[in-house]
Design an enzyme around this catalytic site. Sequence first.
Site, PDB file in Angstrom:
ATOM      1  N   TRP A  69       0.799  -1.211   0.000  1.00  0.00           N
ATOM      2  CA  TRP A  69       0.000   0.000   0.000  1.00  0.00           C
ATOM      3  C   TRP A  69       0.841   1.273   0.000  1.00  0.00           C
ATOM      4  O   TRP A  69       0.303   2.389  -0.144  1.00  0.00           O
ATOM      5  CB  TRP A  69      -0.910   0.035   1.232  1.00  0.00           C
ATOM      6  CG  TRP A  69      -0.183  -0.193   2.528  1.00  0.00           C
ATOM      7  CD1 TRP A  69      -0.062  -1.359   3.189  1.00  0.00           C
ATOM      8  CD2 TRP A  69       0.528   0.791   3.286  1.00  0.00           C
ATOM      9  NE1 TRP A  69       0.677  -1.188   4.335  1.00  0.00           N
ATOM     10  CE2 TRP A  69       1.057   0.132   4.424  1.00  0.00           C
ATOM     11  CE3 TRP A  69       0.783   2.150   3.134  1.00  0.00           C
ATOM     12  CZ2 TRP A  69       1.814   0.791   5.377  1.00  0.00           C
ATOM     13  CZ3 TRP A  69       1.537   2.806   4.082  1.00  0.00           C
ATOM     14  CH2 TRP A  69       2.042   2.126   5.197  1.00  0.00           C
ATOM     15  N   CYS A  70       2.125   1.141   0.172  1.00  0.00           N
ATOM     16  CA  CYS A  70       3.003   2.297   0.336  1.00  0.00           C
ATOM     17  C   CYS A  70       3.347   2.914  -1.019  1.00  0.00           C
ATOM     18  O   CYS A  70       3.783   2.224  -1.952  1.00  0.00           O
ATOM     19  CB  CYS A  70       4.275   1.864   1.067  1.00  0.00           C
ATOM     20  SG  CYS A  70       5.539   3.141   1.147  1.00  0.00           S
ATOM     21  N   TYR A  71       3.194   4.237  -1.109  1.00  0.00           N
ATOM     22  CA  TYR A  71       3.508   4.945  -2.349  1.00  0.00           C
ATOM     23  C   TYR A  71       4.981   4.820  -2.690  1.00  0.00           C
ATOM     24  O   TYR A  71       5.355   4.540  -3.845  1.00  0.00           O
ATOM     25  CB  TYR A  71       3.106   6.419  -2.202  1.00  0.00           C
ATOM     26  CG  TYR A  71       3.665   7.306  -3.292  1.00  0.00           C
ATOM     27  CD1 TYR A  71       3.077   7.340  -4.566  1.00  0.00           C
ATOM     28  CD2 TYR A  71       4.786   8.114  -3.064  1.00  0.00           C
ATOM     29  CE1 TYR A  71       3.600   8.153  -5.566  1.00  0.00           C
ATOM     30  CE2 TYR A  71       5.296   8.928  -4.051  1.00  0.00           C
ATOM     31  CZ  TYR A  71       4.700   8.948  -5.308  1.00  0.00           C
ATOM     32  OH  TYR A  71       5.215   9.742  -6.292  1.00  0.00           O
TER      33      TYR A  71
ATOM     34  N   SER B 221       7.087   5.585   4.100  1.00  0.00           N
ATOM     35  CA  SER B 221       5.716   5.599   4.599  1.00  0.00           C
ATOM     36  C   SER B 221       5.668   4.789   5.882  1.00  0.00           C
ATOM     37  O   SER B 221       6.497   3.913   6.122  1.00  0.00           O
ATOM     38  CB  SER B 221       4.756   5.010   3.558  1.00  0.00           C
ATOM     39  OG  SER B 221       4.784   5.769   2.366  1.00  0.00           O
TER      40      SER B 221
END
Length: 574
Positions: free
Chosen positions: A262-264, A413
């Site tokens: 989910w981390c950009y 993140s």
Amino acid sequence: MHLSFWRPGDLRCDLVYFNVKFYVVDMQGQVLVCDVSGADASKAEKVAQIPNALDIHYMGTEYYILESQGSLLVDVRHGGVLALDFFVEVQIIMVSTSKIKSVDFYRKIPRDLTEASLSGAGLSIIAALSMMFLFGMELNNYLTVSTTTSVVVDKSSDAEFLRIDFNMSFPALSCEFASVDVSDVLGTNRLNITKTVRKHSIDKHLRPTGSEFHSGSTRRELKHDEEDDEEYGEGSVSLNGHSFDRVSHQYPILVVNFFAPWCYWSNRLKPSWEKAANIMRERYDREADGRILVAKVDCTEEVDLCRRNHIQGYPSIRIFRKGSDVRDDHGHHDHESYYGDRDTDSLVKMMEDLVAPIKLESQMITSDNSSTKLATGMKRPAPVTGGCRIEGFVRVKKVPGNLVISARSAAHSFDASQMNMSHVISGFSFGKIITPKVMSDIKKLLPYLGQSHDRLNGNSYITNPRDSTENVTIEHFLQVVKTEVMTRSYKLVEEYEYTAHSSLVHSLHIPVAKFHYEPSPMQVLITENSKSFSHFITNVCAIIGGVFTVAGILDSILHNTMRMVKKVELGKNF
């Protein structure tokens, strides 16, 4: 008592009684005085000499002394005839001393005329003890420092800053991402203060595990590959808890990307990472060469593995070395963190530099460790534990503001649900550090002062994300009051005391530890009161005189009462 008498002819000189004294003129023209009111009434003193008495003296000369209008006169006669030429008026010099003695307030009563009593002796002892007790109380009051407390407006200038000293331990916050930030209502916003802040890795028991941790600068924007639709294959090896332990002991160099889907930033790194992994696999085959392995770990699936390696920000690139880096502590490996650019070329260069000093045939790291060093700021030792002790100080303006401890990074993140901002405060104070000697002097002057100087000291604030307390921000509300202590000659100390109220707040963002401080516009001024020595002497005299007088009155009452009782017993009328 002595009785004396003279027969006619025994006294060969004339005398006169004047001012409770006998004045005598002898045959040599000397005027003598005898004070009959004193204890020694037989001692005579010479007070005057008739001028030329020896020259005019011959057989038949007589001297007569008499008193007239406060003066003594001496009459000199020759053969019974008054010799006017030799009549001398002598004003006794000692008369002046007699006049002085006439104003004596404390005339002496002969001891034989006084009477001692048992009751009087008892009252005298009680009076003496009372005098000593009251004198001691008065002396103690004189030596005791008294102060006056007033509240005035704080006159601090705009250029004056307030220092905040702190020492806090975060068992679950890694020094790698721990950041100290300051902001205030005037718009000041300082992030990741490092100049006056020190960080030390600690374990879960708050014990230090190494030297000071240097996080380095994180302000530089990291370089990534341009986003495109180019296809790339999976070049890195996915690891889990079991395979990680095996390969970490198998390959001299293990480079791992700990990421979260989910981390950009993890998604930005993924293409570069896989391309670099493919290039390294082509150049250094895992089976034929075996000097390096490029791998990855999904922290959303391998939570325990990531926690064991103290991963708190995504993505985190770790470098594990085989051999000398293996520790005896349950086979734990020391490892390093990579903070350089994240484009393919930079990643490949970093890995090439790691492999270069390793001999292919022995697969052992050479003793020349200098060749393994990367560019400054690209690679630093990773924290060996997941906790951090943060200590130091910051300077802020004297306006309401916030001191915030949080996990911060410009290229990582964080999973808010896994962030734990539990902390133990070992010290949190405002203003200059007060030395123990100065604090001891303050305690002597004002025992109650300084009790709120470090009010949060020793307090613990513990949360556990697993116990339905995730996304918890710990807030402290501090109201600060300035206190100045002034002695009679100089300012002894300037200190800040504060009240503290803490609470746990569920947050939608990354949890932090926030200290909201609010300086008061008023200040407390404590001044030392001066005491007059003359006032002390006056009080001592009043004590002695008052006790003596009261004791005398009581003695008189008691004595007269006992006399009346005796008269009643004897049946006398009164």
